[in-house]
Motif scaffolding. Structure first.
Motif, PDB file in Angstrom:
ATOM      1  N   ASP A 288      35.221  38.798  32.779  1.00 53.65           N
ATOM      2  CA  ASP A 288      36.413  39.435  32.210  1.00 53.65           C
ATOM      3  C   ASP A 288      37.700  38.706  32.579  1.00 53.65           C
ATOM      4  OD1 ASP A 288      34.636  41.388  31.276  1.00 53.65           O
ATOM      5  OD2 ASP A 288      34.907  42.598  33.102  1.00 53.65           O
ATOM      6  N   VAL A 289      37.606  37.401  32.822  1.00 55.86           N
ATOM      7  CA  VAL A 289      38.794  36.597  33.150  1.00 55.86           C
ATOM      8  C   VAL A 289      38.756  35.362  32.273  1.00 55.86           C
ATOM      9  CG1 VAL A 289      40.081  35.379  34.912  1.00 55.86           C
ATOM     10  CG2 VAL A 289      38.817  37.440  35.514  1.00 55.86           C
ATOM     11  N   ASP A 290      39.897  35.027  31.646  1.00 57.43           N
ATOM     12  CA  ASP A 290      39.937  33.848  30.783  1.00 57.43           C
ATOM     13  C   ASP A 290      39.922  32.551  31.586  1.00 57.43           C
ATOM     14  OD1 ASP A 290      39.977  35.550  28.699  1.00 57.43           O
ATOM     15  OD2 ASP A 290      42.065  35.187  28.113  1.00 57.43           O
ATOM     16  N   THR A 291      40.854  32.453  32.506  1.00 57.30           N
ATOM     17  CA  THR A 291      40.995  31.205  33.291  1.00 57.30           C
ATOM     18  C   THR A 291      41.197  31.537  34.756  1.00 57.30           C
ATOM     19  OG1 THR A 291      42.066  30.161  31.394  1.00 57.30           O
ATOM     20  CG2 THR A 291      42.248  29.032  33.512  1.00 57.30           C
ATOM     21  N   ILE A 292      40.530  30.750  35.631  1.00 58.04           N
ATOM     22  CA  ILE A 292      40.688  30.894  37.087  1.00 58.04           C
ATOM     23  C   ILE A 292      41.022  29.515  37.649  1.00 58.04           C
ATOM     24  CG2 ILE A 292      39.581  31.489  39.260  1.00 58.04           C
ATOM     25  CD1 ILE A 292      37.765  33.382  37.748  1.00 58.04           C
ATOM     26  N   VAL A 293      42.085  29.418  38.434  1.00 60.31           N
ATOM     27  CA  VAL A 293      42.479  28.139  39.047  1.00 60.31           C
ATOM     28  C   VAL A 293      42.477  28.189  40.568  1.00 60.31           C
ATOM     29  CG1 VAL A 293      43.850  27.223  37.147  1.00 60.31           C
ATOM     30  CG2 VAL A 293      44.894  28.813  38.752  1.00 60.31           C
ATOM     31  N   ASP A 294      42.579  29.374  41.144  1.00 57.31           N
ATOM     32  CA  ASP A 294      42.589  29.455  42.616  1.00 57.31           C
ATOM     33  C   ASP A 294      42.103  30.835  43.003  1.00 57.31           C
ATOM     34  OD1 ASP A 294      42.854  28.768  45.222  1.00 57.31           O
ATOM     35  OD2 ASP A 294      45.034  28.538  45.212  1.00 57.31           O
ATOM     36  N   HIS A 295      41.735  30.968  44.262  1.00 55.18           N
ATOM     37  CA  HIS A 295      41.198  32.238  44.719  1.00 55.18           C
ATOM     38  C   HIS A 295      41.538  32.435  46.186  1.00 55.18           C
ATOM     39  CE1 HIS A 295      38.301  29.695  46.757  1.00 55.18           C
ATOM     40  NE2 HIS A 295      37.758  30.757  47.346  1.00 55.18           N
ATOM     41  N   PHE A 343      41.401  41.206  40.735  1.00 57.69           N
ATOM     42  CA  PHE A 343      40.832  41.705  41.987  1.00 57.69           C
ATOM     43  C   PHE A 343      39.359  42.027  41.750  1.00 57.69           C
ATOM     44  CE2 PHE A 343      45.297  42.288  42.350  1.00 57.69           C
ATOM     45  CZ  PHE A 343      45.610  42.163  43.698  1.00 57.69           C
ATOM     46  N   PHE A 344      38.503  41.452  42.601  1.00 59.17           N
ATOM     47  CA  PHE A 344      37.061  41.677  42.508  1.00 59.17           C
ATOM     48  C   PHE A 344      36.578  42.303  43.815  1.00 59.17           C
ATOM     49  CE2 PHE A 344      38.069  38.188  39.713  1.00 59.17           C
ATOM     50  CZ  PHE A 344      37.318  38.425  38.573  1.00 59.17           C
ATOM     51  N   PHE A 345      35.614  43.226  43.697  1.00 54.10           N
ATOM     52  CA  PHE A 345      35.042  43.878  44.866  1.00 54.10           C
ATOM     53  C   PHE A 345      33.527  43.796  44.762  1.00 54.10           C
ATOM     54  CE2 PHE A 345      39.206  45.662  44.357  1.00 54.10           C
ATOM     55  CZ  PHE A 345      39.707  45.741  45.657  1.00 54.10           C
ATOM     56  N   ALA A 346      32.907  43.165  45.753  1.00 54.51           N
ATOM     57  CA  ALA A 346      31.448  43.047  45.784  1.00 54.51           C
ATOM     58  C   ALA A 346      30.936  43.951  46.893  1.00 54.51           C
ATOM     59  CB  ALA A 346      31.028  41.605  46.032  1.00 54.51           C
ATOM     60  N   LEU A 347      30.136  44.941  46.505  1.00 56.89           N
ATOM     61  CA  LEU A 347      29.612  45.905  47.469  1.00 56.89           C
ATOM     62  C   LEU A 347      28.589  45.218  48.358  1.00 56.89           C
ATOM     63  CD1 LEU A 347      29.928  48.919  48.138  1.00 56.89           C
ATOM     64  CD2 LEU A 347      27.891  49.334  46.737  1.00 56.89           C
ATOM     65  N   GLU A 348      28.737  45.387  49.647  1.00 60.47           N
ATOM     66  CA  GLU A 348      27.830  44.772  50.606  1.00 60.47           C
ATOM     67  C   GLU A 348      26.440  45.361  50.445  1.00 60.47           C
ATOM     68  OE1 GLU A 348      28.206  42.259  52.965  1.00 60.47           O
ATOM     69  OE2 GLU A 348      29.998  41.917  51.742  1.00 60.47           O
ATOM     70  N   GLY A 349      25.422  44.493  50.355  1.00 57.58           N
ATOM     71  CA  GLY A 349      24.039  44.925  50.178  1.00 57.58           C
ATOM     72  C   GLY A 349      23.607  45.003  48.746  1.00 57.58           C
ATOM     73  N   SER A 350      24.540  44.836  47.799  1.00 58.94           N
ATOM     74  CA  SER A 350      24.159  44.895  46.393  1.00 58.94           C
ATOM     75  C   SER A 350      23.460  43.626  45.940  1.00 58.94           C
ATOM     76  CB  SER A 350      25.404  45.140  45.525  1.00 58.94           C
ATOM     77  OG  SER A 350      26.329  44.059  45.698  1.00 58.94           O
ATOM     78  N   SER A 351      23.674  42.553  46.654  1.00 55.47           N
ATOM     79  CA  SER A 351      23.032  41.291  46.295  1.00 55.47           C
ATOM     80  C   SER A 351      22.527  40.630  47.564  1.00 55.47           C
ATOM     81  CB  SER A 351      24.026  40.370  45.573  1.00 55.47           C
ATOM     82  OG  SER A 351      23.449  39.104  45.346  1.00 55.47           O
ATOM     83  N   GLN A 352      21.233  40.268  47.555  1.00 56.63           N
ATOM     84  CA  GLN A 352      20.660  39.612  48.714  1.00 56.63           C
ATOM     85  C   GLN A 352      21.133  38.160  48.771  1.00 56.63           C
ATOM     86  OE1 GLN A 352      18.935  40.967  51.129  1.00 56.63           O
ATOM     87  NE2 GLN A 352      19.100  42.965  50.125  1.00 56.63           N
ATOM     88  N   ALA A 403      32.157  42.061  37.877  1.00 57.75           N
ATOM     89  CA  ALA A 403      33.231  42.385  36.944  1.00 57.75           C
ATOM     90  C   ALA A 403      34.529  42.578  37.688  1.00 57.75           C
ATOM     91  CB  ALA A 403      32.868  43.651  36.151  1.00 57.75           C
ATOM     92  N   VAL A 404      35.624  42.317  36.988  1.00 59.65           N
ATOM     93  CA  VAL A 404      36.941  42.486  37.585  1.00 59.65           C
ATOM     94  C   VAL A 404      37.235  43.973  37.731  1.00 59.65           C
ATOM     95  CG1 VAL A 404      38.082  42.356  35.339  1.00 59.65           C
ATOM     96  CG2 VAL A 404      39.378  41.870  37.409  1.00 59.65           C
ATOM     97  N   ARG A 405      37.713  44.412  38.855  1.00 58.90           N
ATOM     98  CA  ARG A 405      38.009  45.826  39.098  1.00 58.90           C
ATOM     99  C   ARG A 405      39.364  46.182  38.495  1.00 58.90           C
ATOM    100  NH1 ARG A 405      36.444  49.468  43.049  1.00 58.90           N
ATOM    101  NH2 ARG A 405      34.464  48.344  42.938  1.00 58.90           N
ATOM    102  N   PHE A 406      40.386  45.395  38.804  1.00 56.31           N
ATOM    103  CA  PHE A 406      41.709  45.589  38.219  1.00 56.31           C
ATOM    104  C   PHE A 406      42.498  44.301  38.425  1.00 56.31           C
ATOM    105  CE2 PHE A 406      42.045  47.048  42.569  1.00 56.31           C
ATOM    106  CZ  PHE A 406      43.192  46.418  43.028  1.00 56.31           C
ATOM    107  N   GLY A 407      43.685  44.248  37.900  1.00 56.21           N
ATOM    108  CA  GLY A 407      44.505  43.054  38.026  1.00 56.21           C
ATOM    109  C   GLY A 407      45.923  43.307  37.606  1.00 56.21           C
TER     110      GLY A 407
END
Length: 1422
Positions: A288-295, A343-352, A403-407
Motif C-alpha cells: 500500500d505504498v507507491d515509493t519508499i526511499v528511506d526507513h 507506519f508499519f506494525f509487525a506483531l511479534e510471533g506472527s512470522s517465524q 500492510a501499512v497501518r496509517f501514515g
C-alpha cells in the motif's frame, strides 16, 4: 559555555582517494581548464560581435551588461579586461566546485568509535584508518590515511548503494571499551549484502532480495533509562524498494566472528573449514505504498494499558475482552510518496524468523579459493577467474506481507530521508520542498516544520545532564529522597544546509536554535545512530565506549569535526538562569576583546555584569576570564574582585557559596601582594659603596691567598665562557604581568604555594621578587618581610632565589656587589620562622642548608653555584657561631672566641661541596676553551657541542667520568695526543729540544693552528694539578683512545680517528720507555677491547671480500660488505696492523710489573655510576702472543694488497687450514696454529705474493719520485717512514720464505727501474751475493742489447759484429722488454757490470761472459 564545532581528525591525503574514486572528475577538471583557456581566447579575438552569441549561451553576458557603467543615460561598453577577468574567475570557480563536490556523489560511513571510515563510489571503495601523527604545526593529531582501496563489485554492473561500519565488541574480560574489530557492511544495486574486514577481505555475502539495496541501518543495545521502557534487541535492517529485511544482531555477531576466524585459518592452512551458525532474519513485504526511499526501525513497542483498553473498546464495544499482557509489535516508519510517511506494525510471533545458510567467502591470498560455499546462497568467484559454467543465483525466500497501518498522506510531498532520534520517540524527515519535519513516532504526528533546507542532511545529539552542575533547590526541596533526581537527557536536532553552507543545532521539540556554524557547501554530515554491536545488559555494565554521535566531513579543509552541545542549552530561555548567565558571560568576553574601551567604563560594566550572574560557578568563570586578561589594569582587577567579595558578604550565610568567597579572597590577597612587590621594585634606594676585595674575603670567611686564587679561576671561567655562550639578557627582569603572576601562584589556607612550572617560568617569578634586591636597587629587608607576611614559606623563597641566582650567572659575574646582596638576603631568609628547625644542632644536617646544597649540586652554572655555596657556607658558620656562643657564654666568660670556628656536620658538607664546585669550575673552564683558528675540514662529529657540567653529573658518571669528559673535549678540538704529554711535563721540558719538537707537532690535522695554544696548555696543566688521579696522563690517553675509536665507529670514513686512537695508546708505551711510567697493562686491555668491540667484525668482512674477488675490491663492494669506501678500508687495514703491533709490544712490556692501582681524589670518593674504561681494561685477560702474531701477518697481507693494489692474490690462500681456522678468534684463547713444514704449494704462493709486494713497492717508489701524492700521505699518516721491501722481508720470516730471496728480488727490481743508486745500497743487505750477481748480469745484458740492437747507440750493429761470437749470440738472445727502464746511461751499466764481476768467483760459469761484457761496454763510446 555554548555549542562548539571541534575538529578531532584530519585527512592525510584526501585527493588521493578522490582521484581513485572519481577519476573522471580529475580529467574533467583538467579539461575544464583547457576549455576555459580556449573560451577566453576566442572571446578576446571575437571582439564585440561575440557578445550577441554569448547572450544565448552563457549567463555571464547578462552579468557583464548589468555591470556596464552609465553616464548621462548612455550605456557604455564595460571594461574589456575587467570582464575577461570576471569570466576567468567564474570558470575557475566552476572548476573548483567540481573538484570539491565529488564527496556528495559518494557513499560515506564512519565507525562510531572513529577507527574506520569508508568512502565508496560506484564499484570502488577506500577504507581510511586513523593514525596519530605530527601536523605541520608540530602538534600531534589524528589523521585518516588510506588503509585499503579497491573494487568491491562481484556481479557485472552492480554498484555500491549503501555502507555501514559496525564495530564489534571484544569478548575479552580485560577489554577497555575499544571494539575488537570493525565490520564493513556494503549493500549493492544487485541486491547483495556483503560483509568485509578492515583489510578488504570478504567474509560473507547474502542475497535476500533481488531488488537493489536502498538503505542499510543498524541498531545496537542501549541500557533502558526507565524501568518501563522495553529493552530493544540489536538488529541490522536492509531496505529494498518493496521490502524490508531485519537480521537479528546476536545471530549476525556470531556469524561474523566465525567467518573472521575462518579467514585466519584459511590464510594459515588453506584447507580448514568451520561452519558458522546460520543467520536469523525476517523479511516483510511493504504494501500500500507507491515509493519508499528511506526507513527507520523503531524497535519493539508495547501499548500501555489505557491505549489497549481504548482500542479494544473501539473495536469490541463495552464488553470487549482484554488480554492480561499487551501485545508486542515491531514498528517501522518509511518515507517516500503516497503516503509521504508510512507506519508499519509487525506483531511479534506472527512470522517465524527465516534461517539463512551463510555462504562463506573466505578467499586466502595464497589460494584465492572459495571455502564452504553452502546451500547455493552465494555463487561467485574472483572476477579474475574465468567461469566455465554460468552461475546460478541463490534462492530468494518470499516476503511476509505487511500492510501499512496509517501514515501522513500528502500526494505532492515526496520524502527523502528519515533520521530516528536516540530515544526512539522522535524522527526528522526531509522532503523535496526543502522542509525538515519533526515526527512524533509514538503518536504518528508531525509536531514541527523547518523551511528553507533544500538537500539538507540531518542528525541527532543526545546530551546527559551533569548532576554536579545542577543547583540544589533551596526553597522547595523534594520530600522523596534526593532533590536532584536522576540525570536528565536532552536531544538536539542538527541540520546541515549545503546550499547555504551552514550547520545549525536546534533544541527539540519546540526549542530555539542554540548554535549555528558556517562550514562550507561541500561537507557531509554523518550520523550513524548506533554504537558497538555485541553487548547486552550484562557486558555493557562495565563498558565505557568512546563513541561519537555526529560528525561533519569537510573535503575542502580535509578535516573531520564533531559538535559539542552543553545540556543547559536545552532549557527554556524564560526559565533558564544558566542560559542568562551564559549570555552575560558572552557579553563580558566581548567586552574584554574590545580594545577601544575606556578602563573606567570597562570596570563599571564588568562589575554590573558579574553581579548580575546568578550561578556561583558561572561567577567564578567570569572572574577568571577577567583575571586572565592581559589588558585589564591592576586597579580594575582589584576593584572588581573586591566588589564581588563585598557583594557575597552581604548575602545570607546559607546562600553564600563558600568556594567562590574563598576564591575571591585568595585572588584579592595575591593582587595586593603583586601591588606591594611592584611598588618595592619601583622605589629606588641609594646604593651602598662596592665592597673591597678584603671586605668580600672577610664576608665569605676566605683567606687572602685563596680569595685571589678564586678571583683568577672566575676570571678564566668568565673569559672562556664568553667565547662559547651568548646569553640574552632581558632589560626588564623585574617585570611580570598580573596574569602570569596569578597563574604561577596559589593561595590556600593562608599559605602561598608555587605551581609546578618550567624552569624559565620559575626564574621569571624569582626575578620579579629578588632581582632588584640582588642588584642593590631595592630594599632587601622590606621585600623579605613583605613576602613572609603574604604567606610564603622560607623554603619556597629560597628555591626561587637560588633558581634566579643560578640562571643569571653572566650578570652575576659582571656585578660583584651581588655577592654581598645574596649574603644579606640569605641571612634574612634563614632568620624566618620554620626556616631552620629549632631542634637543629651542630651534629645533625639541617634540611634548610641541604636544600641549598642540593640546588648547587644540580646546577650547571659552575661559577654561580660556587659563589652561592661560599655565601651559604659563610652564613651557616655565622649562625653556628652565634648558636655556639649562646650555648657556652655562661661556661666561658671573658675568653676570646673570635678566633674559634665551631665544628658542625653542615660545615663539613659545605667544605666538601666547595671543593667539588671548584673542581667542576676548573673542568668547565677547560671544556669552554678552544683553538680559535681551524682552517682545514672538520668532521661533523667534532662540532657536536659538549654538555655543561654539574657536580651531580660528575658524581653519577663513575670513576672515569672526569677523564671521559676531558677526552670528549680533546677529540672535538682535534688535538694531537702529544699535547697531553706537553702539558704534563711542561715545567721540566720547556728548554729542551724535545719540548720544541712537541710544540711543533701539537696538531695532527693542522699544525699551523697555534692561536691560543699556550692558554690551553695552562688550563690543561691546572686541571692536571686539580685532578692528579682522575686526569693521570696515561688514564687520559686511555679514555681519549676509546673516545676516538667510538667516534670512528660512527663514521668509518674518518680513518684519522682510528689512527689517532692508536697514537694515544702508543703514547702510553712511550711514556713507559722515556719516563719510567708503567701503564702497559692499560694499553693491553684497551687494545684488546677495541679489537673485540669495533675491529674484528669489519676485518673479517674485509678479509672474505678480498679473498672472494682475488684483488683489491672496488669502492662499491667495499661499501656494501664492509660499510666504508675503498680508501677508508685501506687505511682501516693499516690501522689494524698498527693496533696488533701495539698489542704485541704491550704484552711484552707487561711481563715486568704488576697492574697499577687506580686512585680517586678525596672529594670524589663517593662517585657512583658505570665502570670506567680503565677498570675494564685492567680486568682483561692476557693475550695469546702467537695467535695475535698470526693475525698480525694477515692484517699486513691485507693492507699490502689494498695499498699496493695487487691483483691475482687471495689472502687466505697463503695459509693452510689450521691457519685459516685460527683467524678472528678471541686473542686470549689458545688456538691450534700452523707448525712444522708447510705445504710446498702454499710456500710457492707465499713466495709469489712477497715478490709481487716488492715489485709493486718499487713501482710505487719510482712513481712517487716524479709525482708526490700528498693527499695519500695525509690520509695514511702512519706510512711515513714505512719501507715495504723491508716489511716484505720481515713477513718472509713469518711465512717461512727465504728473506734473502726477497732482498735479491728487491735489488733486481731497483736496477730494473734504473734506480742503481738505491740498488747499490740494498745490495749490501743481500747474503748470497753470487746468485744476485748472476741475476744482475742478465739485467746488464738486457740493457746492452737494447743499446746495440734498438738504435740507442749509433753504429750499434757494427759494434755488435766486433764482439766475440759467444757474447754476440748471448746479447741477441736477450729480451730488453723484461726490464722496466731501458733508458740507462752506458756508464751506469758499466758500473753495474763491474759490481757483477766483483762478486762473481773466477770459477763461475758466467765469469768469462762477464769479462767480455765489461770489455764491450768500455769499448762503447759514452
Amino acid at each position: 559555555m555554548s555549542c562548539a564545532l571541534v575538529p578531532f581528525a584530519h585527512f592525510q591525503d584526501l585527493e588521493l582517494a578522490r582521484d581513485f574514486l572519481s577519476p573522471h572528475r580529475r580529467q574533467g577538471i583538467a579539461a575544464a581548464g583547457k576549455e576555459s583557456a580556449g573560451k577566453s581566447t576566442s572571446w578576446e579575438d571575437g571582439g564585440w560581435g561575440a557578445w550577441d552569441e554569448a547572450e544565448l549561451q552563457e549567463p555571464v553576458s547578462s552579468y557583464c551588461v548589468g555591470r556596464m557603467p552609465k553616464l548621462l543615460g548612455i550605456v557604455y561598453p564595460c571594461d574589456y579586461s575587467a570582464e575577461k577577468q570576471i569570466f576567468q574567475e567564474e570558470e575557475e570557480s566552476t572548476s573548483k566546485n567540481q573538484r570539491n563536490y565529488w564527496l556528495q556523489d559518494c557513499v560515506l560511513s564512519l565507525s562510531p568509535t572513529n577507527d574506520l571510515m569508508v568512502i565508496a563510489n560506484e564499484q570502488k571503495a577506500v577504507f581510511l584508518v586513523p593514525k596519530w601523527k605530527h601536523s605541520d604545526k608540530g602538534k600531534e593529531e589524528m589523521q585518516y590515511a588510506v588503509g585499503w582501496s579497491g573494487s568491491l563489485n562481484v556481479e557485472e554492473g552492480e554498484c555500491v548503494s549503501s555502507v555501514l561500519c559496525i564495530p564489534l565488541a571484544s569478548q575479552k574480560r580485560s577489554s577497555t571499551g575499544r571494539p575488537d574489530w570493525t565490520c564493513i557492511v556494503v549493500g549493492f544495486t544487485s541486491g547483495y549484502v556483503r560483509f568485509y574486514t578492515e583489510s578488504g577481505v570478504l567474509l560473507l555475502a547474502q542475497l535476500l532480495n533481488e531488488d537493489p539495496v536502498l538503505q542499510l541501518k543498524c541498531r545496537t543495545y542501549e541500557i533502558p533509562r526507565h524501568p518501563g521502557v522495553t529493552e530493544q534487541n540489536e538488529e541490522l535492517s536492509i531496505l529494498y524498494p518493496a521490502a524490508i529485511v531485519t537480521i537479528d544482531g546476536f545471530s549476525l555477531f556470531q556469524s561474523l566472528r566465525a567467518c573472521r576466524n575462518q579467514v585466519a585459518r584459511a590464510a594459515a592452512s588453506g584447507n580448514e573449514n568451520v561452519q558458522p551458525p546460520p543467520l536469523a532474519y525476517k523479511k516483510w513485504g511493504l504494501q500500500d505504498v507507491d515509493t519508499i526511499v528511506d526507513h527507520a526501525s523503531i524497535g519493539i513497542m508495547t501499548l500501555c494499558p489505557f491505549d489497549q483498553m481504548k482500542t479494544a473498546s473501539n473495536i469490541g464495544g463495552y464488553n470487549a475482552a482484554i488480554k492480561s499482557s499487551p501485545p508486542a509489535m515491531s514498528q517501522y516508519v518509511t518515507v517516500g510518496a503516497n503516503p509521504f510517511t508510512a507506519f508499519f506494525f509487525a506483531l511479534e510471533g506472527s512470522s517465524q524468523p527465516l534461517l539463512s545458510h551463510v555462504a562463506l567467502a573466505v578467499a586466502s591470498k595464497l589460494t584465492s579459493a572459495l571455502f564452504n560455499a553452502a546451500s547455493g546462497w552465494l555463487g561467485w568467484k574472483s572476477k579474475h577467474e574465468e567461469e566455465p559454467v554460468q552461475k546460478q543465483k541463490p534462492k530468494v525466500e518470499p516476503a511476509t506481507p505487511l500492510a501499512v497501518r496509517f501514515g501522513l498522506p500528502d500526494s505532492r510531498r515526496h520524502g527523502e530521508k528519515i533520521c530516528l532520534s536516540p530515544c526512539n520517540t522522535l524522527a526528522a524527515v526531509t522532503d523535496e520542498f526543502g522542509r525538515v519535519i519533526l515526527l512524533d513516532v509514538t503518536r504518528g504526528l508531525a509536531v514541527r516544520m523547518w523551511k528553507g533546507y533544500r538537500d539538507a542532511e540531518i542528525g541527532w545529539i543526545q546530551t546527559v545532564e551533569d548532576l554536579q552542575e545542577r543547583e540544589t533547590e533551596k526553597m522547595d526541596s523534594s520530600p522523596f529522597g534526593n532533590a536532584q533526581g536522576p540525570s536528565r537527557v536532552a536531544q538536539f536536532l542538527v541540520i546541515y544546509a549545503p546550499r547555504r553552507g551552514i550547520l545549525e543545532v536546534w533544541s527539540t521539540q519546540q526549542g530555539p536554535r542554540v548554535g549555528a556554524f558556517n562550514v562550507g557547501k561541500y561537507c557531509r554530515l554523518l550520523y550513524p545512530g548506533y554504537k558497538i554491536m555485541g553487548l547486552n545488559n550484562v557486558t555493557s555494565q562495565g563498558w565505557q565506549p568512546q563513541t561519537y554521535q555526529i560528525c561533519l566531513v569537510d573535503p575542502v579543509s580535509g578535516s573531520v569535526k564533531t559538535v559539542h552541545v552543553p545540556f543547559h542549552l536545552s532549557l527554556s530561555d524564560k526559565k533558564s538562569e544558566r542560559a542568562k548567565d551564559m549570555h552575560l558571560v558572552k557579553k563580558l568576553n566581548a567586552l574584554l576583546k574590545d580594545k577601544t574601551s575606556d578602563p573606567d567604563l570597562f570596570e563599571a560594566e564588568a562589575k554590573e555584569l558579574i553581579l548580575d550572574i546568578k550561578y556561583p560557578a558561572t561567577k567564578k568563570q567570569a572572574l577568571e576570564s577577567i583575571l586572565t586578561n592581559e589588558r585589564v589594569p591592576l586597579s580594575s582587577l582589584t576593584n572588581i574582585t573586591q566588589t564581588l567579595m563585598d557583594n557575597l558578604k552581604k548575602q545570607e550565610l546559607e546562600c553564600v557559596d563558600e568556594g567562590l568567597l574563598q576564591f575571591c579572597a585568595n585572588k584579592l590577597k595575591l593582587l595586593h601582594l603583586y601591588e606591594l612587590v611592584s611598588k618595592l621594585n619601583s622605589q629606588s634606594i641609594q646604593k651602598e659603596t662596592s665592597p673591597s676585595d678584603n671586605d668580600l674575603a672577610k664576608l665569605l670567611r676566605l683567606e687572602e691567598k685563596y680569595f685571589h686564587r678564586l678571583e683568577t679561576l672566575l676570571e678564566n671561567y668568565k673569559k672562556e665562557n664568553a667565547q662559547t655562550t651568548t646569553q640574552l639578557t632581558d632589560e626588564k627582569d623585574d617585570i611580570l604581568s598580573v596574569k602570569i603572576f596569578l597563574e604561577y601562584l596559589e593561595y590556600e589556607k593562608d599559605v602561598i604555594t608555587v605551581k609546578n612550572m618550567e624552569d624559565g617560568e620559575y626564574v621569571a617569578l624569582g626575578s620579579f621578587f629578588f632581582w632588584k634586591c640582588l642588584c642593590g636597587e631595592s630594599s632587601t629587608e622590606e621585600m623579605c618581610h613583605a613576602l613572609e607576611s603574604a604567606g610564603f614559606s622560607p623554603q619556597t623563597l629560597l628555591s626561587l632565589l637560588l633558581s634566579l641566582w643560578l640562571s643569571k650567572e653572566k650578570d652575576i659575574l659582571d656585578k660583584p656587589d651581588s655577592v654581598s646582596c645574596l649574603y644579606t638576603m640569605l641571612s634574612l631568609l634563614s632568620k624566618m620562622k620554620v626556616a631552620i628547625d629549632e631542634t637543629w644542632d651542630t651534629q645533625s644536617v639541617s634540611p634548610w642548608w641541604q636544600q641549598m646544597r642540593t640546588a648547587c649540586v644540580q646546577s650547571e652554572s659552575s661559577a654561580a653555584a660556587l659563589l652561592s655555596a661560599l655565601v651559604g657556607h659563610s652564613v651557616t658558620a655565622e649562625i653556628i657561631d652565634s648558636v655556639t656562643e649562646k650555648k657556652f657564654s655562661q661556661i666561658i666568660v671573658g675568653s676570646d672566641t673570635e678566633s674559634w670556628e665551631a665544628l658542625s656536620l653542615d660545615t663539613e658538607y659545605w667544605k666538601l661541596l666547595l671543593k667539588q664546585l671548584e673542581d667542576c669550575l676548573i673542568l668547565q673552564t677547560l671544556l669552554h676553551s678552544k683553538v680559535t683558528k681551524r682552517t682545514k675540514r672538520v668532521s661533523s662529529l667534532q662540532t657536536e657541542p659538549l654538555g655543561r657540567l654539574s657536580v651531580k653529573k660528575l658524581l653519577e658518571a663513575g670513576k672515569g667520568g672526569i677523564a671521559d669528559t676531558v677526552a670528549k673535549w680533546v677529540f672535538r678540538q682535534g688535538f694531537s695526543p702529544i699535547i697531553l704529554n706537553v702539558a704534563q711535563y711542561k715545567n721540566t721540558t720547556d728548554s729542551t729540544e724535545e719540548s720544541v719538537e712537541m710544540h711543533n707537532n701539537l696538531f695532527l690535522e693542522e699544525p699551523e693552528a697555534a692561536t691560543g695554544l699556550e692558554r690551553i696548555l695552562e688550563l690543561l696543566q691546572v686541571a692536571y694539578q686539580q685532578f692528579p688521579c682522575s686526569l693521570d696522563v696515561d688514564v687520559l690517553h686511555a679514555h681519549c683512545s676509546w673516545e676516538c675509536i667510538v667516534q670512528w665507529n660512527k663514521d668509518p670514513e674518518e680513518a684519522c680517528f682510528l689512527n689517532r686512537s692508536i697514537d694515544h695508546l702508543r703514547c702510553i708505551i712511550n711514556a713507559h720507555i722515556q719516563h719510567g711510567v708503567y701503564k702497559s697493562v692499560i694499553v693491553l686491555g684497551i687494545a684488546l677491547m677495541m679489537w673485540n668491540t669495533f675491529i674484528v667484525k669489519r676485518l673479517s668482512s674485509a678479509t672474505y671480500l678480498m679473498d672472494k674477488v682475488g684483488k683489491a675490491p672496488k669502492d662499491r663492494l667495499c661499501r656494501r660488505d664492509v660499510g666504508m669506501s675503498d680508501t677508508a678500508m685501506t687505511a682501516f687495514l693499516g690501522c689494524c696492523s698498527e693496533l696488533l703491533q701495539t698489542l704485541l709490544e704491550a704484552d711484552v712490556s707487561s711481563d715486568e710489573m704488576q697492574a697499577p692501582v687506580l686512585d680517586t681524589e678525596d672529594a670524589w670518593v663517593s662517585v657512583e655510576g658505570p665502570v670506567s674504561i680503565v677498570e675494564l681494561a685492567l680486568e682483561q685477560k692476557r693475550i695469546h702472543y702467537p695467535l695475535v702474531e698470526h693475525q698480525f701477518v694477515l692484517c699486513t697481507v691485507l693492507y699490502a694488497i689494498m695499498r699496493l693494489s695487487l691483483k691475482g692474490v687471495k689472502p687466505l690462500s697463503l695459509f693452510d687450514s689450521k691457519g685459516k681456522n685460527a683467524f678472528f678468534k678471541d686473542p686470549t684463547s689458545i688456538q691450534l696454529l700452523p707448525s712444522g713444514d708447510m705445504d710446498p704449494n702454499v710456500l710457492s704462493i707465499r713466495q709469489q705474493f712477497l715478490l709481487k709486494v716488492v715489485s709493486a713497492a718499487v713501482q710505487t717508489l719510482c712513481s712517487s719520485q716524479t709525482d708526490r701524492e700528498v693527499s695519500e700521505e695525509d690520509y695514511f699518516p702512519f706510512e711515513k717512514g714505512k719501507n715495504w721491501p723491508t716489511l716484505a722481508a720481515d713477513l718472509a720470516q713469518y711465512l717461512q720464505i727465504s728473506e734473502d730471496l726477497v732482498r735479491r728480488h728487491y735489488v733486481c727490481e731497483l736496477y730494473s727501474y734504473g734506480m742503481d743508486h738505491l740498488g747499490e745500497e740494498a745490495f749490501l743487505q743481500v747474503v748470497d751475493k753470487e746468485v744476485l750477481a748472476s741475476q744482475l748480469l742478465m739485467l746488464a745484458g738486457q740493457r746492452l742489447a737494447f743499446a746495440l740492437l734498438h738504435g740507442q747507440i749509433k753504429d750499434g750493429m757494427e759494434l755488435l759484429s766486433r764482439l766475440p761470437p759467444t757474447l754476440s749470440t748471448w746479447l741477441k738472445a736477450m729480451d730488453p722488454q723484461e726490464i722496466q727502464n731501458v733508458e740507462v746511461p752506458i756508464a751506469t751499466t758499466a758500473r753495474l757490470v763491474s759490481k757483477v764481476i766483483e762478486h762473481l768467483p773466477e770459477n763461475h760459469g758466467q765469469y768469462s761472459l762477464a769479462l767480455n761484457l765489461i770489455e764491450a761496454v768500455e769499448a762503447i763510446p759514452a
